[in-house]
Design an enzyme around this catalytic site. Sequence first.
Site, PDB file in Angstrom:
ATOM      1  N   VAL A   1       7.777  -6.577  -2.334  1.00 29.65           N
ATOM      2  CA  VAL A   1       9.195  -6.337  -3.124  1.00 29.65           C
ATOM      3  C   VAL A   1      10.367  -8.167  -2.557  1.00 29.65           C
ATOM      4  O   VAL A   1      11.265  -7.997  -3.593  1.00 29.65           O
ATOM      5  CB  VAL A   1      10.469  -5.204  -2.900  1.00 29.65           C
ATOM      6  CG1 VAL A   1       9.284  -4.160  -4.102  1.00 29.65           C
ATOM      7  CG2 VAL A   1      10.646  -4.648  -1.499  1.00 29.65           C
TER       8      VAL A   1
ATOM      9  N   TYR B   1       7.868   1.959   9.596  1.00 33.23           N
ATOM     10  CA  TYR B   1       6.885   1.496   8.626  1.00 33.23           C
ATOM     11  C   TYR B   1       7.901   0.380   8.541  1.00 33.23           C
ATOM     12  O   TYR B   1       7.955  -0.463   7.902  1.00 33.23           O
ATOM     13  CB  TYR B   1       6.477   2.153   8.113  1.00 33.23           C
ATOM     14  CG  TYR B   1       6.844   1.910   6.227  1.00 33.23           C
ATOM     15  CD1 TYR B   1       5.741   1.515   6.028  1.00 33.23           C
ATOM     16  CD2 TYR B   1       7.961   2.152   5.511  1.00 33.23           C
ATOM     17  CE1 TYR B   1       5.484   0.601   5.191  1.00 33.23           C
ATOM     18  CE2 TYR B   1       7.593   1.253   4.118  1.00 33.23           C
ATOM     19  CZ  TYR B   1       6.399   0.795   4.237  1.00 33.23           C
ATOM     20  OH  TYR B   1       6.370   0.860   2.593  1.00 33.23           O
TER      21      TYR B   1
ATOM     22  N   SER C   1       6.032  -4.802   1.816  1.00 33.44           N
ATOM     23  CA  SER C   1       4.469  -5.026   2.190  1.00 33.44           C
ATOM     24  C   SER C   1       3.417  -5.200   1.641  1.00 33.44           C
ATOM     25  O   SER C   1       2.446  -5.306   2.081  1.00 33.44           O
ATOM     26  CB  SER C   1       4.319  -4.036   0.107  1.00 33.44           C
ATOM     27  OG  SER C   1       5.759  -2.641   0.027  1.00 33.44           O
TER      28      SER C   1
ATOM     29  N   TYR D   1      -1.397  -2.546  -6.957  1.00 31.66           N
ATOM     30  CA  TYR D   1      -0.177  -1.334  -7.262  1.00 31.66           C
ATOM     31  C   TYR D   1      -1.585  -0.812  -9.145  1.00 31.66           C
ATOM     32  O   TYR D   1      -2.053  -1.627  -9.017  1.00 31.66           O
ATOM     33  CB  TYR D   1       0.929  -0.974  -7.581  1.00 31.66           C
ATOM     34  CG  TYR D   1       1.409  -1.296  -6.066  1.00 31.66           C
ATOM     35  CD1 TYR D   1       0.898  -0.997  -4.704  1.00 31.66           C
ATOM     36  CD2 TYR D   1       2.778  -2.681  -6.383  1.00 31.66           C
ATOM     37  CE1 TYR D   1       1.590  -1.637  -3.844  1.00 31.66           C
ATOM     38  CE2 TYR D   1       3.215  -3.167  -5.057  1.00 31.66           C
ATOM     39  CZ  TYR D   1       2.312  -2.406  -3.633  1.00 31.66           C
ATOM     40  OH  TYR D   1       2.883  -2.438  -2.649  1.00 31.66           O
TER      41      TYR D   1
ATOM     42  N   LYS E   1       1.796  -3.868   4.998  1.00 29.77           N
ATOM     43  CA  LYS E   1       0.177  -3.545   4.709  1.00 29.77           C
ATOM     44  C   LYS E   1      -1.187  -3.671   4.919  1.00 29.77           C
ATOM     45  O   LYS E   1      -1.843  -2.849   5.664  1.00 29.77           O
ATOM     46  CB  LYS E   1       0.390  -2.825   3.280  1.00 29.77           C
ATOM     47  CG  LYS E   1       2.217  -1.527   2.948  1.00 29.77           C
ATOM     48  CD  LYS E   1       2.133  -1.750   1.370  1.00 29.77           C
ATOM     49  CE  LYS E   1       3.570  -0.731   1.158  1.00 29.77           C
ATOM     50  NZ  LYS E   1       3.711  -0.712  -0.378  1.00 29.77           N
TER      51      LYS E   1
HETATM   52  O1  DON Z   1       8.535   1.110   1.545  1.00 34.10           O
HETATM   53  C1  DON Z   1       8.972   0.192   0.399  1.00 34.10           C
HETATM   54  O2  DON Z   1       9.663  -0.035  -0.295  1.00 34.10           O
HETATM   55  C2  DON Z   1       9.543  -1.285   1.132  1.00 34.10           C
HETATM   56  N1  DON Z   1       9.824  -2.082   2.083  1.00 34.10           N
HETATM   57  C3  DON Z   1       8.268  -2.202   0.551  1.00 34.10           C
HETATM   58  C4  DON Z   1       7.436  -1.997  -0.311  1.00 34.10           C
HETATM   59  C5  DON Z   1       7.176  -3.397  -1.073  1.00 34.10           C
HETATM   60  O3  DON Z   1       7.153  -4.736  -1.210  1.00 34.10           O
HETATM   61  C6  DON Z   1       6.534  -2.813  -2.178  1.00 34.10           C
HETATM   62  N2  DON Z   1       5.994  -4.702  -3.051  1.00 34.10           N
HETATM   63  N3  DON Z   1       5.733  -5.064  -4.559  1.00 34.10           N
END
Ligand code: DON
Length: 450
Positions: free
Chosen positions: A261, A191, A66, A243, A69
């Site tokens: 993550v 993505y 993320s 978030y 983003k």
């Molecule tokens: O889309 C997803 O679930 C992961 N590729 C990225 C989510 C993420 O990193 C949330 N952040 N803390």
Amino acid sequence: MSAAEAVTDALRDLHRRFVDVREGERADYIPELTRSDTRDFGLALVSMDGHRYSAGAARTPFTLQSVSKPFVYALALSSLGLDEVDRWVGAEPSGEAYNAISLERRTGRPANAMVNAGAIVATALVPDTPEVPAFTRILTTLSRFAGRGLDVDEDVYASEAATGDRNRALAYLIRSTGVLPADPVAAVDTYFRQCAVRVTAVDLAVMAATLAHGGVNPVSGETVVTADVAAQVLAVMATCGMYNASGEWLLRVGLPAKSGVSGGLIAAGPARFGLATYSPLLDATGTSVRGRDAISALSERLGLHLMRNPALPGSTVTLATTADVLPSAPADREARALRERVGVVAAQGALDFTAVERVLFALDEAGPERAGPVVLDLREVTGADGVALALLHAGLARLAREGRRAAVVDPAGRLGPPALVRGRTGQDLPRYGSREEAVEHCARDLAGPA
Ligand code: DON
């Protein structure tokens, strides 16, 4: 050893303090992420001059997830402008988890570009042409933010592509409401690829520093996005980047930030620094536990909270006096009496709105009974932004209209040409190479024709 090593020591201290924290879990819904080493903990800081500091596992590679983003949102903003992007993805904190169905009630528009739903839309907004596919644009942009060529961790990409049904479902849901500007399968695939781009904590700190530095990478010197876009991205990071923990984070830590993550976390101090950490153990909001704790501690220790005023009061105006007390004043009584009536103000450093307000206030106060000519010494001024220059010209023009003559000491030409003040050309004030010449000129004026 060197003096600046003291900055590295601050990072080493944080490393020591938090490296033994074992709280949190690795993300396992992307199976490949469970291969990371939970002992890894890296920290990096990059200054606005491009100085890099790091401690621990700061050169260990991991995937952006993320943290990609904000940078892809920056690319969408650069390509389409804020108003167009805003039609497709909003800028309201959702107060929900990153993978929630955070869609606006009536329109289906995702709440913001930091949650998955909004990030997929931001990715779908990146122009996709046969000559330059969207992912090529994204990888190029991410690489420019980092100041080096980045690549994709194909294993992590494949792992998420194999298990990412929730994101695909989100994309279809968004398309069903009419606010997905591209094919859902293609948008989610791009993505996933952007999430699998490989970086280190040092790369992330450079990327964060580029946002903090008005879109100019402070290490490579390259302009990656405009200052407007950088400010827009930092604003959304500040309100939505963490978030459902965004409000608490802004309250306690006070820095625009973004977590991922795989364990990456960035925080940016606008016009001050870029900061990044890497540690794979996550809390319930998907934020690295050690990273979260280390950045909180650093913010508190170094006073980095955005809402604290970083501008030191009194650091702009270095002198506000009358010309008779200057060391260069002649002994002659008559000459001294004239000089008593000449105000002198000297300024230093970079002039922005806040600094110029101080200078203008000092000009008003200068001289006996706030009257008579005044010398404004700009020799120690290192620069001025457009707003500062316009305000300075406007203030000097006002002074002139009140019959107070201003003489500017400005050998480097910082003041620039006479500016437009409310549509009219401002006064072209007399400029001098030295303070003594300017004072002499004002004193002669007061004495009248010989
Ligand atoms: O889309 C997803 O679930 C992961 N590729 C990225 C989510 C993420 O990193 C949330 N952040 N803390």
